[in-house]
Design a protein around this motif. Structure first.
Motif, PDB file in Angstrom:
ATOM      1  N   ILE A   1       0.663  -1.336  -0.024  1.00 16.92           N
ATOM      2  CA  ILE A   1       0.003  -0.201   0.067  1.00 16.92           C
ATOM      3  C   ILE A   1       0.953   1.373  -0.008  1.00 16.92           C
ATOM      4  O   ILE A   1       0.666   2.140  -0.848  1.00 16.92           O
ATOM      5  CB  ILE A   1      -0.884  -0.009   1.361  1.00 16.92           C
TER       6      ILE A   1
ATOM      7  N   LYS B   1      -3.850   6.988   2.248  1.00 21.00           N
ATOM      8  CA  LYS B   1      -3.516   8.164   3.498  1.00 21.00           C
ATOM      9  C   LYS B   1      -3.848   7.917   4.980  1.00 21.00           C
ATOM     10  O   LYS B   1      -3.258   7.862   5.893  1.00 21.00           O
ATOM     11  CB  LYS B   1      -4.683   9.314   3.094  1.00 21.00           C
ATOM     12  N   SER B   2      -5.038   7.013   4.883  1.00 23.66           N
ATOM     13  CA  SER B   2      -5.292   6.219   6.292  1.00 23.66           C
ATOM     14  C   SER B   2      -4.177   5.279   6.466  1.00 23.66           C
ATOM     15  O   SER B   2      -4.066   5.225   7.912  1.00 23.66           O
ATOM     16  CB  SER B   2      -6.718   5.731   6.292  1.00 23.66           C
ATOM     17  N   THR B   3      -3.606   4.426   5.506  1.00 24.48           N
ATOM     18  CA  THR B   3      -2.813   3.476   5.931  1.00 24.48           C
ATOM     19  C   THR B   3      -1.604   4.084   6.354  1.00 24.48           C
ATOM     20  O   THR B   3      -1.064   3.620   7.352  1.00 24.48           O
ATOM     21  CB  THR B   3      -2.307   2.763   4.592  1.00 24.48           C
TER      22      THR B   3
ATOM     23  N   GLY C   1      -7.881   5.797  -1.760  1.00 24.29           N
ATOM     24  CA  GLY C   1      -7.330   4.615  -1.942  1.00 24.29           C
ATOM     25  C   GLY C   1      -5.926   4.731  -2.176  1.00 24.29           C
ATOM     26  O   GLY C   1      -5.043   4.022  -2.291  1.00 24.29           O
TER      27      GLY C   1
END
Ligand SMILES: Nc1ncnc2c1ncn2[C@@H]1O[C@H](COP(=O)(O)OP(=O)(O)O)[C@@H](O)[C@H]1O
Ligand SMILES: [Mg+2]
Length: 249
Positions: A16, A40-42, A37
């Motif tokens: 990711i 960013k949150s990862t 996707g």
């Protein structure tokens, strides 16, 4: 303050983050924007140490220590705060209980004395006032029955009480009406704008940046930073879109 170098991370064997490099010095607010996707949150979860996110390459240095070497609670005690896109509800635990436990656990880990009930209540009321959250809300169970805006305010109160050195805020502005947006923006400024603090502000919208006024703006795409600029980059993204701006780079 935060130095991310060539970070690679995967979930369930799926890559990711693909060589993400980013430095955030003390005193700065760095906004991260990017298509859905992009990772960013990862990035936020990897910084927080969420289980299941495996770092395969690269390093993250936080105030001179290897952040990836620390357990999640050690990261929090070191001054890292994560604001979530979707705050969780905790039935059966009041905000006041939760926040006092969290704060005192961090204080003890730092070798500081725990706050007494009275000291804590004073601090909590003060921070609720700053974020225009009715202090009575703090007696209610964590986020249970809170509106989207109330959850975000409560999260900002949490940040104000924990008083972190570095905040990673993942789409804290999603689902907020205009007034709540200003409260959150003002809260970020009041709590985190200091020479010895810094913020990584993940957002899709220029309107929060109008209030917080980031020092730098970066675009994250396909797991890496592909462009960095000043606040004007966010303005361009809003009017032209990611494809156009990234094609120019
Ligand atoms: N638990 C998971 N298992 C497999 N893939 C995931 C998981 N969580 C996220 N992903 C994938 O990782 C990519 C990045 O997701 P995310 O970090 O949430 O992006 P963003 O926050 O930028 O929208 C997406 O393709 C998403 O489907
Ligand atoms: Mg996200």
């Amino acid at each position: 303050m935060l130095k991310i170098d060539n970070l690679h991370a995967e979930i369930d064997g799926k890559a990711i983050l693909n060589g993400l490099t980013l430095t955030v010095p003390a005193g700065e607010v760095h906004a991260i924007m990017g298509p859905n996707g992009a990772g960013k949150s990862t990035l936020a979860y990897v910084l927080g140490g969420r289980p299941g996110y495996e770092v395969t390459q690269g390093s993250v240095e936080f105030n001179g220590v290897d952040l990836l070497d620390l357990e999640p609670h050690e990261r929090a005690a070191a001054g890292l705060f994560l604001g979530f896109q979707y705050p969780v509800e905790i039935p059966g635990v009041s905000n006041l209980q939760f926040l006092r436990e969290a704060l005192n656990a961090q204080r003890r880990a730092r070798g500081e004395e725990a706050l007494t009930g009275g000291e804590f209540l004073k601090l909590a009321k003060d921070r609720a006032g700053l974020l225009k959250l009715d202090p009575d809300m703090l007696k209610r169970h964590v986020n249970v029955g809170f509106s989207g805006g109330e959850k975000k305010r409560a999260e900002m109160v949490q940040m104000g009480i924990l008083d972190p050195k570095f905040a990673v805020l993942d789409e804290t502005d999603s689902g907020l009406d205009i007034d709540a947006l200003r409260v959150v923006g003002d809260g970020i400024n009041a709590i985190m704008r200091a020479p010895d603090k810094a913020v990584l502000l993940i957002t899709h919208y220029q309107r929060l940046l109008d209030v917080v006024k980031p020092d730098k703006v970066s675009i994250l795409s396909q797991g890496r930073i592909v462009q960095t600029g000043g606040p004007d980059l966010a303005v361009r993204l809003e009017s032209e879109g990611y494809d156009a701006v990234m094609a120019d780079a």
